[in-house]
Design a protein around this motif. Sequence first.
Motif, short mmCIF file in Angstrom:
data_model
loop_
_atom_site.label_atom_id
_atom_site.label_comp_id
_atom_site.label_asym_id
_atom_site.label_seq_id
_atom_site.Cartn_x
_atom_site.Cartn_y
_atom_site.Cartn_z
N GLY A 207 -29.47 -87.32 5.70
CA GLY A 207 -29.68 -86.99 4.29
C GLY A 207 -30.96 -87.58 3.72
N GLY A 208 -31.46 -88.65 4.35
CA GLY A 208 -32.68 -89.27 3.87
C GLY A 208 -33.95 -88.68 4.43
N VAL A 209 -33.82 -87.84 5.46
CA VAL A 209 -35.00 -87.28 6.13
C VAL A 209 -35.84 -86.40 5.19
CG1 VAL A 209 -35.76 -85.69 7.95
CG2 VAL A 209 -34.08 -87.47 8.46
N PRO A 210 -35.24 -85.45 4.45
CA PRO A 210 -36.08 -84.59 3.59
C PRO A 210 -36.94 -85.36 2.59
CG PRO A 210 -33.89 -83.66 3.83
CD PRO A 210 -33.83 -85.03 4.42
N SER A 211 -36.36 -86.36 1.93
CA SER A 211 -37.15 -87.13 0.96
C SER A 211 -38.25 -87.92 1.66
CB SER A 211 -36.25 -88.05 0.14
OG SER A 211 -35.52 -88.92 0.98
N TYR A 212 -37.97 -88.41 2.85
CA TYR A 212 -39.00 -89.12 3.62
C TYR A 212 -40.15 -88.18 3.95
CZ TYR A 212 -41.34 -91.41 7.52
OH TYR A 212 -42.28 -91.95 8.35
N LEU A 213 -39.82 -86.99 4.40
CA LEU A 213 -40.86 -86.02 4.74
C LEU A 213 -41.67 -85.61 3.51
CD1 LEU A 213 -38.93 -83.74 7.28
CD2 LEU A 213 -40.64 -85.51 7.77
N LEU A 214 -40.99 -85.45 2.38
CA LEU A 214 -41.70 -85.11 1.15
C LEU A 214 -42.68 -86.20 0.76
CD1 LEU A 214 -38.81 -83.55 -0.98
CD2 LEU A 214 -40.84 -82.36 -0.11
N GLY A 215 -42.23 -87.46 0.90
CA GLY A 215 -43.14 -88.56 0.61
C GLY A 215 -44.30 -88.61 1.59
N PHE A 216 -44.02 -88.28 2.83
CA PHE A 216 -45.06 -88.31 3.87
C PHE A 216 -46.15 -87.28 3.60
CE2 PHE A 216 -46.75 -87.01 8.04
CZ PHE A 216 -47.20 -88.24 8.51
N VAL A 217 -45.76 -86.13 3.08
CA VAL A 217 -46.75 -85.07 2.83
C VAL A 217 -47.37 -85.20 1.44
CG1 VAL A 217 -45.62 -83.49 4.41
CG2 VAL A 217 -45.02 -83.43 1.97
N GLY A 218 -46.98 -86.23 0.69
CA GLY A 218 -47.61 -86.47 -0.60
C GLY A 218 -47.00 -85.75 -1.77
N ALA A 219 -45.72 -85.42 -1.69
CA ALA A 219 -45.05 -84.77 -2.82
C ALA A 219 -44.99 -85.74 -4.00
CB ALA A 219 -43.65 -84.33 -2.42
N PRO A 220 -44.94 -85.25 -5.23
CA PRO A 220 -44.84 -86.13 -6.40
C PRO A 220 -43.63 -87.04 -6.30
CG PRO A 220 -45.32 -83.87 -7.08
CD PRO A 220 -45.01 -83.82 -5.61
N PRO A 221 -43.76 -88.30 -6.71
CA PRO A 221 -42.65 -89.25 -6.62
C PRO A 221 -41.38 -88.77 -7.32
CG PRO A 221 -44.68 -90.40 -7.11
CD PRO A 221 -45.00 -88.94 -7.20
N LEU A 222 -41.53 -88.07 -8.44
CA LEU A 222 -40.34 -87.59 -9.14
C LEU A 222 -39.59 -86.55 -8.31
CD1 LEU A 222 -41.59 -87.25 -12.84
CD2 LEU A 222 -40.03 -88.96 -11.88
N VAL A 223 -40.31 -85.69 -7.62
CA VAL A 223 -39.67 -84.70 -6.75
C VAL A 223 -38.97 -85.39 -5.59
CG1 VAL A 223 -40.06 -82.75 -5.21
CG2 VAL A 223 -41.29 -82.89 -7.39
N THR A 224 -39.68 -86.31 -4.96
CA THR A 224 -39.10 -87.06 -3.84
C THR A 224 -37.86 -87.81 -4.29
OG1 THR A 224 -41.30 -87.33 -2.87
CG2 THR A 224 -39.56 -88.80 -2.09
N GLY A 225 -37.94 -88.44 -5.46
CA GLY A 225 -36.80 -89.19 -5.97
C GLY A 225 -35.61 -88.30 -6.29
#
Length: 266
Positions: A207-225
């Motif tokens: 369940g934590g993988v998608p948010s990790y990947l979003l952070g890795f590709v530089g997605a906005p912190p609010l989206v990742t959160g």
Amino acid sequence: MSLDISAAIEDGLFRLPTRVAAILFVAYVVVGALSTITAQTLGVAVQEWLQGVFSAASNAPPPSGAMPPGPTGTGSPLALDVSLAAAAVLFLAQIVLAQALGVVTIRTFVSEARRSFPDDVGRRFGWVLVNALVAGFVVNVAIFVGAIFLIVPGIYVAVALYFVQFEVIAEDKSVVDALRDGWALTAGERLSLFFLLVVVFAIGLAGGVPSYLLGFVGAPPLVTGAVSVVLGAATGLLATAIGARAYVQLKPDGWAPTGEASPFTY
């Protein structure tokens, strides 16, 4: 009874596509969001306090690379601009709220209620809430002490005491009684329970993988959160459902929590 891992997982999954579980999921999302906000708020408040102490002690600027003070720090977009005392109070209040939700969730999933919450979901709620908080603290300290000596003792204690809070919440037991009975409940089943918890842990990691990947590709912190909170709510609810059904498996034949399903359905 012995623990059937596949049955516990299947039964836990079976409890999710219900109206009650949907309500609990929304509550988990809300509490997860509050947890993120209060954790970031406390982190920023502590950092500002440390920076103040450092500056007062050395009359020098904070170390280079330190996060800028205030809620606008890049790592804490949701932090509130409050004092350290207020941040600590908010964080503790969130812990109590999360535990209260845990009481409702466990009482719901150990019961046979699916379309409604159990009649006695609020039974001795304050007393149970306090004991559940204390029991959780004691178990975490025991796990930490076990982990100090080696990782294996810490894991063993975590498995052996896994159902302590379930004993408090489902049967209104005191902390001492729950520690004793929770330890006894897992006797002879700790290896099976360990493997079940490995599965639950793997679900949480997934369940934590998608948010990790979003952070890795530089997605906005609010989206990742936001993604992290939603997926964390889903995996957390599933973990509790699986744990609750495993707990019921290990209780004596014919065991059931007090009360019947509420006639008020959602």
